[in-house]
Design a protein around this motif. Structure first.
Motif, mmCIF file in Angstrom:
data_model
loop_
_atom_site.group_PDB
_atom_site.id
_atom_site.type_symbol
_atom_site.label_atom_id
_atom_site.label_comp_id
_atom_site.label_asym_id
_atom_site.label_seq_id
_atom_site.Cartn_x
_atom_site.Cartn_y
_atom_site.Cartn_z
ATOM 1 N N ASP A 34 0.833 -1.199 0.000
ATOM 2 C CA ASP A 34 0.000 0.000 0.000
ATOM 3 C C ASP A 34 0.876 1.260 0.000
ATOM 4 O O ASP A 34 0.614 2.213 -0.737
ATOM 5 C CB ASP A 34 -0.906 -0.033 1.236
ATOM 6 N N GLN A 35 1.915 1.233 0.815
ATOM 7 C CA GLN A 35 2.807 2.402 0.882
ATOM 8 C C GLN A 35 3.475 2.655 -0.462
ATOM 9 O O GLN A 35 3.593 3.791 -0.909
ATOM 10 C CB GLN A 35 3.884 2.178 1.949
ATOM 11 N N PHE A 36 3.914 1.577 -1.109
ATOM 12 C CA PHE A 36 4.587 1.749 -2.393
ATOM 13 C C PHE A 36 3.636 2.339 -3.423
ATOM 14 O O PHE A 36 3.990 3.262 -4.168
ATOM 15 C CB PHE A 36 5.150 0.408 -2.905
ATOM 16 N N LEU A 37 2.408 1.809 -3.449
ATOM 17 C CA LEU A 37 1.445 2.307 -4.435
ATOM 18 C C LEU A 37 1.106 3.774 -4.180
ATOM 19 O O LEU A 37 0.954 4.558 -5.119
ATOM 20 C CB LEU A 37 0.174 1.448 -4.431
ATOM 21 N N ARG A 38 1.028 4.158 -2.909
ATOM 22 C CA ARG A 38 0.749 5.576 -2.608
ATOM 23 C C ARG A 38 1.918 6.452 -3.038
ATOM 24 O O ARG A 38 1.747 7.531 -3.590
ATOM 25 C CB ARG A 38 0.481 5.753 -1.105
ATOM 26 N N ALA A 39 3.131 5.977 -2.800
ATOM 27 C CA ALA A 39 4.322 6.748 -3.182
ATOM 28 C C ALA A 39 4.408 6.873 -4.699
ATOM 29 O O ALA A 39 4.644 7.968 -5.239
ATOM 30 C CB ALA A 39 5.573 6.063 -2.630
ATOM 31 N N PHE A 40 4.178 5.757 -5.387
ATOM 32 C CA PHE A 40 4.255 5.771 -6.847
ATOM 33 C C PHE A 40 3.170 6.693 -7.418
ATOM 34 O O PHE A 40 3.399 7.453 -8.366
ATOM 35 C CB PHE A 40 4.115 4.337 -7.372
ATOM 36 N N ALA A 41 1.975 6.649 -6.799
ATOM 37 C CA ALA A 41 0.871 7.508 -7.250
ATOM 38 C C ALA A 41 1.249 8.983 -7.105
ATOM 39 O O ALA A 41 0.965 9.804 -7.987
ATOM 40 C CB ALA A 41 -0.394 7.199 -6.450
ATOM 41 N N LEU A 90 8.627 -2.650 -12.858
ATOM 42 C CA LEU A 90 7.923 -1.396 -12.593
ATOM 43 C C LEU A 90 6.788 -1.184 -13.597
ATOM 44 O O LEU A 90 5.711 -0.695 -13.236
ATOM 45 C CB LEU A 90 8.908 -0.216 -12.635
ATOM 46 N N LEU A 91 7.039 -1.558 -14.853
ATOM 47 C CA LEU A 91 5.994 -1.375 -15.870
ATOM 48 C C LEU A 91 4.764 -2.222 -15.539
ATOM 49 O O LEU A 91 3.631 -1.779 -15.752
ATOM 50 C CB LEU A 91 6.526 -1.745 -17.259
ATOM 51 N N ASP A 92 4.975 -3.432 -15.008
ATOM 52 C CA ASP A 92 3.830 -4.277 -14.627
ATOM 53 C C ASP A 92 2.985 -3.588 -13.565
ATOM 54 O O ASP A 92 1.754 -3.636 -13.599
ATOM 55 C CB ASP A 92 4.325 -5.630 -14.087
ATOM 56 N N ILE A 93 3.659 -2.952 -12.612
ATOM 57 C CA ILE A 93 2.926 -2.254 -11.545
ATOM 58 C C ILE A 93 2.149 -1.085 -12.136
ATOM 59 O O ILE A 93 0.973 -0.887 -11.839
ATOM 60 C CB ILE A 93 3.898 -1.753 -10.453
ATOM 61 N N GLY A 152 12.173 3.517 -10.283
ATOM 62 C CA GLY A 152 11.839 2.477 -9.309
ATOM 63 C C GLY A 152 12.530 2.730 -7.980
ATOM 64 O O GLY A 152 11.932 2.619 -6.906
ATOM 65 N N ARG A 153 13.804 3.105 -8.044
ATOM 66 C CA ARG A 153 14.539 3.425 -6.817
ATOM 67 C C ARG A 153 13.911 4.622 -6.101
ATOM 68 O O ARG A 153 13.827 4.658 -4.881
ATOM 69 C CB ARG A 153 15.994 3.782 -7.162
ATOM 70 N N SER A 157 12.534 4.640 -2.448
ATOM 71 C CA SER A 157 13.139 5.519 -1.433
ATOM 72 C C SER A 157 12.061 6.264 -0.651
ATOM 73 O O SER A 157 12.237 6.600 0.514
ATOM 74 C CB SER A 157 14.102 6.515 -2.076
ATOM 75 N N LEU A 158 10.925 6.510 -1.318
ATOM 76 C CA LEU A 158 9.847 7.244 -0.651
ATOM 77 C C LEU A 158 9.134 6.399 0.401
ATOM 78 O O LEU A 158 8.359 6.915 1.202
ATOM 79 C CB LEU A 158 8.844 7.772 -1.696
ATOM 80 N N ILE A 159 9.373 5.080 0.389
ATOM 81 C CA ILE A 159 8.848 4.278 1.507
ATOM 82 C C ILE A 159 10.009 3.832 2.413
ATOM 83 O O ILE A 159 9.862 2.909 3.213
ATOM 84 C CB ILE A 159 8.001 3.070 1.029
ATOM 85 N N GLY A 160 11.144 4.459 2.231
ATOM 86 C CA GLY A 160 12.260 4.217 3.151
ATOM 87 C C GLY A 160 13.254 3.178 2.674
ATOM 88 O O GLY A 160 14.225 2.892 3.370
#
Lengths: 478, 234
Positions: A34-41, A90-93, A152-153, A157-160
């Motif tokens: 969830d954190q990754f998806l929020r950061a990527f968004a 990353l493209l799959d996500i 991707g990095r 990094s935005l989730i630590g």
């Protein structure tokens, strides 16, 4: 310790088992997906990566042509080290969670799903990459795998999730007291400059007091701050060129900011921009006219490519010290004695300045002007192999074995084949990695900066001649 | 409806419809890419290293200097494949007639002999590329069903077109083969915008994707503030 860096099917099998483990300061707690998806968004909302990702998602042919261009894949033969595999993580996500097609597909079929395992996979493969971008040049479609790995990095990094070594350095640079990655305080800088002056007086027999915080100069000088601690010969070479060219009163070092390092280039748009802004602010404070970048691949690229992007109205021209020195040679403002360097010399291209074709021939023109026995590695220039420490990896001590056994293996093989006495690497990161490789594989060559070699051969009116200096150095060595 | 009526239908309205789907689908990609580059990058496009980007893109038109160790066979096969799938569908004399009738476009034709050779080269290239995907462990590990399917889908109109034009190699009737040829080509038209075949146009945008290093100023701070608040720390 391996006796030879040669890559065989047997070594590949052994190396496939090696996993990358780096320290993370604060492992993300809670739901990482969830954190990754929020950061990527958030990245997608405020940056403009969407059209790039849309295009890559649709057109990536997965032809695998990039595989054989990647030094990491060549060392391991592991499918997870294929650049296209990494990019597609990353493209799959993106496809699944941020496109209409992906959402529709997920409703009607068992499609890709982001799980903790995928995050673990990204955590590893994005940092197995040395960000050398050799694969980008081999992709027929033009997919910039380096850019996607970096993105991707950034999201990680935005989730630590980022190597602690990089995060701590950036924190000191942006929020610390010293504002540089090596925590070198101003007093230590002044002491180092004084030491360098004394050394130069010993070697050359002329007095040079380093200009500090001088205003209205042509050049404000930046090098990787670690050079002040670890590469005095390179800095003295830089100083000798400026002095011999008659530009001693045209440059300065600023004490407000004297670190050209920018790890933001490797993992964060956020940090990349703010570090560039600090660099530009110092030039403005000193009313300088150009940014002069010493021998450092990523510092040169980040300033050269991103001062125009983030500098706004204060986007000062960025000059590489290599270009400056070549210009001095061509205009006959400096002379290099062609009889001093007798060893066999080769040149390692730092990826960050060579891959784009920006600085490839300039250092070779300089070397050929005074080195009789110059030889190139195969391949070299824009097609060079990374030293294995690119993308910030060289600063991560705990992955030393990975850098030696996998990341730098192809480069070590190249070094072994070229039979050079000296390998020139005009980059703080490359130098550190190559020195470690030479030690690890017991290769019979010495790693030096370009200006280290120039320091030996430069003719300076009123100073000791290069021949005298060579004699003195030989006596000291005995 | 007789089989000839079906052929006429496939040559006429179905061709026009599927071709339109392809063109509009590709146009959509172009519009999205161009508009987002202009609105997203704006002035930063001016400071982009255009000369370098364009020179690099052009160097891939005939990619001889990009053939390095381990990529030579794939590069040559892939190049021949692309020559065939661009030239034959567009410039074969029978297709020229269709372009003229359906779209009012008049193009010069290539000779039948050359078209035959190119077709056979293309078929052979497709089989080699399929072989790479099936037998090459590296490629197999990266391939999904669609990657195999698309190669087969491209093979179909080429093989059926060739068979339709050469009675001696045609195991079926001319009509059956021609219908297969037309329908498979039309399915391919529809697939183009939605699959990696869209690289017909996206190729040009991918090749200049170095432009995306022209990052958006201020975006990093906005991302950090959105996630961590105004006092975001490294």
């Amino acid at each position: 310790m391996p006796e030879t860096p040669e890559i065989t099917a047997a070594t590949q099998r052994t190396l496939q088992g090696q996993r990358l483990k780096y320290y993370i300061e604060n492992e993300p707690a809670g739901d990482r997906v969830d954190q990754f998806l929020r950061a990527f968004a958030a990245v997608l909302e405020f940056s403009d990566y969407r059209p790039l990702l849309d295009s890559y998602c649709t057109s990536s042919a997965k032809c695998n042509r990039c595989a054989v261009s990647c030094p990491v894949y060549l060392a391991t033969g592991d499918p997870r080290d294929i650049p296209c595999y990494r990019t597609n993580l990353l493209l799959d996500i993106y496809r699944r969670y941020f496109t209409i097609g992906g959402a529709v597909e997920a409703r009607f079929s068992r499609s890709f799903e982001l799980t903790d395992d995928v995050i673990d996979d990204m955590l590893e493969v994005f940092y197995r990459c040395t960000a050398c971008r050799r694969c980008t040049r081999s992709c027929p479609m033009g997919v910039d795998h380096g850019l996607i790995t970096r993105l991707g990095r950034y999201a990680l990094s935005l989730i630590g999730i980022v190597p602690k070594a990089l995060q701590v350095s950036v924190r000191e640079q942006l929020e610390g007291d010293t504002h540089n990655t090596s925590k070198v305080p101003k007093e230590a800088l002044m002491n180092t400059l004084e030491f360098l002056s004394e050394e130069l007086e010993d070697i050359l027999g002329v007095t040079m007091t380093f200009p500090v915080d001088q205003t209205d100069r042509d050049y404000v000088f930046y090098c990787a701050v670690s050079d002040y601690l670890m590469e005095p010969e390179t800095l003295m070479g830089n100083a000798a060129v400026l002095y011999a060219a008659g530009d001693w009163d045209k440059w300065t070092i600023g004490t407000g900011n004297y670190d050209g390092i920018n790890y933001g280039l490797f993992y964060s748009d956020w940090h990349l921009e703010n570090i560039i802004k600090r660099l530009v602010a110092e030039v403005t404070r000193l009313r300088g006219r150009n940014v002069l970048i010493g021998e450092c691949g990523h510092a040169s690229r980040s300033a050269h490519d991103f001062v125009p992007v983030f500098g706004g109205k204060e986007a000062y021209p960025v000059v590489s010290f290599i270009e400056y020195t070549l210009d001095c040679i061509r205009k006959k403002r400096i002379t290099l004695n062609p009889d001093i360097i007798t060893e066999r010399v080769t040149y390692h291209d730092p990826c960050n300045i060579a891959r784009s074709g920006w600085i490839v021939e300039q250092p070779r023109d300089i070397l050929r002007s005074f080195v009789k026995n110059f030889v190139d590695m195969v391949p070299h220039g824009q097609e060079n192999y990374c030293c294995g420490g690119g993308g910030g990896l060289v600063s991560v001590d705990e992955i030393h074995d990975f850098r030696m056994e996998i990341g730098g293996r192809v480069k070590a093989e190249q070094l072994q084949k070229v039979h050079a006495d000296i390998v020139i690497a005009p980059c703080a990161n490359c130098k550190k990695q190559l020195k470690e490789l030479v030690e690890y594989y017991e290769l019979p060559c010495k790693v030096m900066g370009l200006h280290d070699l120039i320091l030996k051969a430069i003719e300076i009116p009123g100073a000791k001649s290069p021949a005298e200096r060579a004699e003195e150095a030989a006596l000291l060595a005995v | 409806m007789s089989v000839h009526d079906w052929i006429d239908f496939a040559k006429g309205p179905l061709f026009a419809f599927t071709f339109l789907v392809m063109v509009l689908g590709l146009l959509r990609h172009v519009i999205i890419q161009v508009s987002s580059l202009i609105t997203g990058k704006g002035r930063r496009l001016r400071s982009a290293p255009w000369r370098r980007i364009i020179a690099d893109a052009l160097s891939w038109v005939i990619p001889i200097r990009h053939m390095t160790r381990g990529t030579v066979i794939f590069s040559v096969v892939s190049f021949l494949f692309h020559i065939g799938i661009i030239l034959v569908p567009v410039l074969l004399i029978d297709h020229i007639v269709m372009w003229e009738e359906q779209l009012g476009i008049d193009l010069p034709a290539i000779g039948r002999g050359l078209a035959d050779v190119l077709t056979l080269f293309t078929i052979a290239a497709i089989l080699v590329l399929l072989g790479f995907r099936i037998f090459g462990s590296r490629q197999r590990s990266m391939s999904s069903r669609i990657d195999y399917l698309l190669l087969v889908m491209i093979l179909l109109p080429f093989a059926s077109g060739y068979a339709a034009g050469h009675a001696n190699v045609n195991p079926l009737s001319w009509e059956a083969m021609m219908l297969t040829h037309l329908l498979s080509a039309e399915v391919l038209f529809v697939l183009v915008p939605f699959t990696k075949l869209a690289h017909i146009v996206l190729f040009f945008f991918d090749r200049i994707s170095g432009l995306h290093w022209q990052l958006r100023p201020g975006a990093g701070d906005k991302v950090a503030h959105a996630l961590f608040g105004e006092e975001a720390k490294v």
